[in-house]
Design an enzyme around this catalytic site. Structure first.
Site, PDB file in Angstrom:
ATOM      1  N   GLU A 437       0.834  -1.204   0.000  1.00 17.96           N
ATOM      2  CA  GLU A 437       0.000   0.000   0.000  1.00 17.96           C
ATOM      3  C   GLU A 437       0.870   1.258   0.000  1.00 17.96           C
ATOM      4  O   GLU A 437       1.572   1.539   0.971  1.00 17.96           O
ATOM      5  CB  GLU A 437      -0.888  -0.025   1.243  1.00 17.96           C
ATOM      6  CG  GLU A 437      -1.634   1.257   1.545  1.00 17.96           C
ATOM      7  CD  GLU A 437      -2.252   1.240   2.941  1.00 17.96           C
ATOM      8  OE1 GLU A 437      -2.715   2.308   3.370  1.00 17.96           O
ATOM      9  OE2 GLU A 437      -2.258   0.174   3.593  1.00 17.96           O
ATOM     10  N   ASP A 517      -1.238  -1.505   5.759  1.00 15.63           N
ATOM     11  CA  ASP A 517      -1.136  -0.981   7.119  1.00 15.63           C
ATOM     12  C   ASP A 517      -2.070  -1.732   8.065  1.00 15.63           C
ATOM     13  O   ASP A 517      -3.139  -2.212   7.656  1.00 15.63           O
ATOM     14  CB  ASP A 517      -1.499   0.508   7.157  1.00 15.63           C
ATOM     15  CG  ASP A 517      -0.466   1.371   6.442  1.00 15.63           C
ATOM     16  OD1 ASP A 517       0.642   0.866   6.186  1.00 15.63           O
ATOM     17  OD2 ASP A 517      -0.780   2.539   6.135  1.00 15.63           O
ATOM     18  N   ASP A 519      -4.298  -0.887  10.065  1.00 14.35           N
ATOM     19  CA  ASP A 519      -5.371  -0.009  10.534  1.00 14.35           C
ATOM     20  C   ASP A 519      -6.593  -0.229   9.655  1.00 14.35           C
ATOM     21  O   ASP A 519      -6.606  -1.105   8.784  1.00 14.35           O
ATOM     22  CB  ASP A 519      -4.924   1.463  10.533  1.00 14.35           C
ATOM     23  CG  ASP A 519      -4.543   1.963   9.143  1.00 14.35           C
ATOM     24  OD1 ASP A 519      -4.754   1.218   8.153  1.00 14.35           O
ATOM     25  OD2 ASP A 519      -4.023   3.084   9.027  1.00 14.35           O
ATOM     26  N   ASP A 521      -8.008   1.651   7.272  1.00 17.39           N
ATOM     27  CA  ASP A 521      -7.776   1.907   5.846  1.00 17.39           C
ATOM     28  C   ASP A 521      -6.997   0.773   5.200  1.00 17.39           C
ATOM     29  O   ASP A 521      -7.287   0.362   4.071  1.00 17.39           O
ATOM     30  CB  ASP A 521      -7.025   3.228   5.661  1.00 17.39           C
ATOM     31  CG  ASP A 521      -7.963   4.423   5.646  1.00 17.39           C
ATOM     32  OD1 ASP A 521      -9.181   4.199   5.512  1.00 17.39           O
ATOM     33  OD2 ASP A 521      -7.487   5.562   5.781  1.00 17.39           O
TER      34      ASP A 521
END
Length: 655
Positions: A437, A517, A519, A521
């Site tokens: 990403e 990541d 998280d 997102d």
């Protein structure tokens, strides 16, 4: 000279006494994967399906209406039904109880007699005896003829003869078993969701049967075991509604095909406003993941009937292009279930139906039902034909983009995406591609990787949500083009049976690792990439080439000592250990992005093959996976909200 002498000794040692004969169920314990597929989590759950299938066979024969499956506190499984009960009388040839024969002899059971079962879920006759062989404890309790018969086993060996332990006024079979952890070394912990998905599927496929699943390891707020009842009154039409929960239907009602001739056929289908084809086929309740002659017959009957209707009613006059078989199935959700007395399976996983007589039977049944529906519902018929024309138009528009992807793919190393940092190794089995990403994390990954075997392809932002995009838009996406080109694979093409397959002969990496990541997102981006693989590169998932990287959530440090943590429990344990019972003297860093790590930290925690934690993406239940992807990535909000509310305790959401 020495070599000849060794060969002579070996020949002398290889005598009649060298031939090993495995008695009873020893063969199953020696080579369990030959009988249940593998001894991982998948094989563990397969034990439950084998026992439940026996109860389903009783139901299909008309003798059983209720099946209760329970996960006990020690991960034992109890399966109870109200069928006739396994016979317990003396077997005329074996000279022991028929119950003991069924539980200890391979290829023994009522399924081989056409008088007992017309069709059954498994014709190999190794089901419950295999479960017995691979369990360190199994108890069979039979309620039959007013008496309760009981027999206990360990690793397939009876501990005592069958004995009468009481009286009863009901009938049925209760099998309780505990998997042998010397066989299932990875885990003997059952997953409720995995079992629930299969029980739900069986309830849809066998309407009128009540299947109850109980988990005694988990208590509700009322202090009762978690319980779910699966029951379907309408069968496959309700299955379609369940699968299409997140989709907007094109026509108001589900089209049903039902025949009960030589080959009983049950089909339900519905068109929605999406772009994906979802067809599931079953033979005697077995999910034929590789399709077969019944699927081929359905596709033939559907395409032929729709095309004839459109031409007859002059609905194609404005469209001058060609129609391909796949155009008739865009936005289609269908379930095909056939009952075959003697099914012949083929294919890599033995889940592809090979009976040639089934093709014409299913094709004719589909055609007859579709002709009747189209004639009786002209408005719905017009909507379906209009969708088919739109699908053909989009397919033709996508052809140029797809051909461009193909040209780039077959150029090999020339024309690789500019952002791809390739590896030097050329053996695909040793090569890994990390889909990362963003450019920042991609840069860190490029610095921290093993340049010989690990390639990095940074992706810009969130890739296209292919669940809500037509095919032409998907192939127009630069990020998707880059993935095809980097992998070196072809776009999936239909074969003569209507099945879509990719040419994986030029696949450049045998590990495709999604690294995002830790998280919300990052999870969303991973879900978008997985949706793309599921819809357009399913063969990669099917062959076990797709993985998820799991970067740590925390780093707990005190002085020079650092502990990486992937869960809240690990963080708490590390904090207690480094803080020695105090909440001071240590620091906790929450990693919200890969860019927060140094290249060495990223290597140590997420990329080093010796220390990282990779999760392989597998599809145990394709129908459940389809529904989940459609629900999470589709347009309909209420089902997605309900899913999030029910599963919120699994998520780590940052403020």
């Amino acid at each position: 000279m020495i070599e000849n002498e060794e060969m002579k000794q070996a020949e002398e040692q290889y005598s009649a006494g060298s031939i090993q004969v495995l008695e009873g169920l020893e063969a199953v314990r020696k080579r369990p994967s030959m009988y249940i597929g593998d001894v991982s989590e998948r094989g563990l759950h397969h034990l439950v399906y084998e026992v439940v299938d026996n109860s389903i066979d009783e139901a299909m024969a008309g003798y059983c209406t209720d099946i209760d499956v329970a996960i006990l506190e020690d991960n034992s499984i109890r399966v109870k039904d109200n069928g006739r009960g396994i016979p317990t009388g003396m077997h005329p040839k074996e000279h022991r109880s028929a119950l003991e024969v069924v539980l200890t002899v391979l290829h023994a059971g009522g399924k081989f007699s056409k008088d007992s079962y017309k069709v059954s879920g498994g014709l190999h006759g190794v089901g419950v005896s295999c479960v017995n062989a691979l369990s360190d404890a199994l108890t069979a309790e039979i309620h039959r003829e007013g008496q309760i018969f009981t027999q206990k086993y360990s690793k397939g060996v009876p501990l005592a003869p069958v004995e009468v332990t009481g009286t009863c006024d009901d009938h049925g079979t209760i099998i309780t078993f505990h998997p042998d952890n010397s066989i299932f070394t990875q885990t003997i912990v059952y997953r409720y969701d995995t079992l629930a998905a299969r029980m739900r599927e069986l309830a849809f496929l066998n309407r009128g049967i009540r299947i109850t699943l109980t988990d005694e390891r988990e208590l509700t707020e009322e202090g009762k075991p978690k319980t779910e009842i699966f029951y379907s009154e309408k069968g496959l039409s309700e299955f379609i509604s369940y699968l299409d929960a997140g989709a907007e239907t094109l026509i108001p009602e589900t089209i049903c095909v039902n025949t009960d001739k030589v080959i009983p056929i049950d089909i339900a289908l519905q068109y929605n406003n999406g772009y994906n084809e979802k067809i599931y086929s079953y033979v005697n309740n077995i999910h034929t993941i590789e399709g077969g002659t019944h699927l081929q017959g359905f596709k033939m009957g559907l395409s032929r009937t729709l095309k004839q209707y459109a031409e007859k009613n002059k609905l194609l006059e404005k469209y001058k292009g060609d129609l391909a078989p796949e155009d008739f199935r865009e936005g289609l959700t269908a379930v095909i279930s056939v009952k075959v007395a003697e099914p012949q399976f083929e294919g890599q996983t033995k889940t592809k139906l090979g009976n040639t007589e089934v093709t014409s039977a299913v094709s004719q049944a589909t055609s007859a039902a579709m002709e009747a529906y189209l004639e009786e519902h002209p408005k719905d018929a017009k909507l379906i034909i209009e969708k088919i024309v739109l699908a053909a138009t989009a397919r033709n528009a996508a052809r140029k983009a797809r051909e461009m992807v193909q040209r780039k793919t077959y150029m090999g190393g020339v024309g690789m995406p500019g952002k791809l940092a390739d590896c030097s190794e050329r053996d695909p089995e040793k090569c890994e591609l990390f889909l990362v990403e963003g450019d920042s994390a991609g840069g860190t990954a490029k610095q921290g990787r093993d340049r010989k075997t690990q390639a990095i392809l940074p992706l810009r932002g969130k890739i296209l949500n292919v669940e809500k995009a037509a095919v032409d838009r998907a192939f127009d996406s630069q990020e998707i083009q880059n993935i095809y080109t980097a992998l070196g694979v072809s776009v999936a093409q239909e074969d003569e049976t209507g099945e879509k397959h990719m040419d994986l002969s030029k696949l450049r990496y045998h590990k495709v690792i999604i690294m995002t990541d830790a998280d919300v997102d990052g999870s969303h981006i991973a879900c978008l990439i997985l949706t793309f693989f599921f819809r357009y590169m399913f063969d990669l998932i099917k062959n076990g080439y797709v993985y998820l990287a799991t970067p740590p959530l925390y780093k707990v440090a005190k002085g020079k000592e650092e502990v990486y943590c992937w869960t809240e429990e690990q963080r708490e344990d590390a904090s207690l250990r480094l803080g020695k019972g105090s909440d001071k003297g240590y620091t906790v860093q929450r990693y919200k992005g890969l860019g927060e790590m140094s290249e060495q930290q990223l290597w140590d925690t997420t990329m080093d093959p010796d220390r990282r934690r990779l999760r392989q993406i597998t599809i145990e239940n394709a129908a459940e996976a389809e529904r989940t992807f459609s629900m999470l990535m589709g347009d309909d909000v209420p089902p997605r909200r309900q899913f999030i509310e029910e599963n919120a305790h699994y998520a780590n959401i940052d403020a």
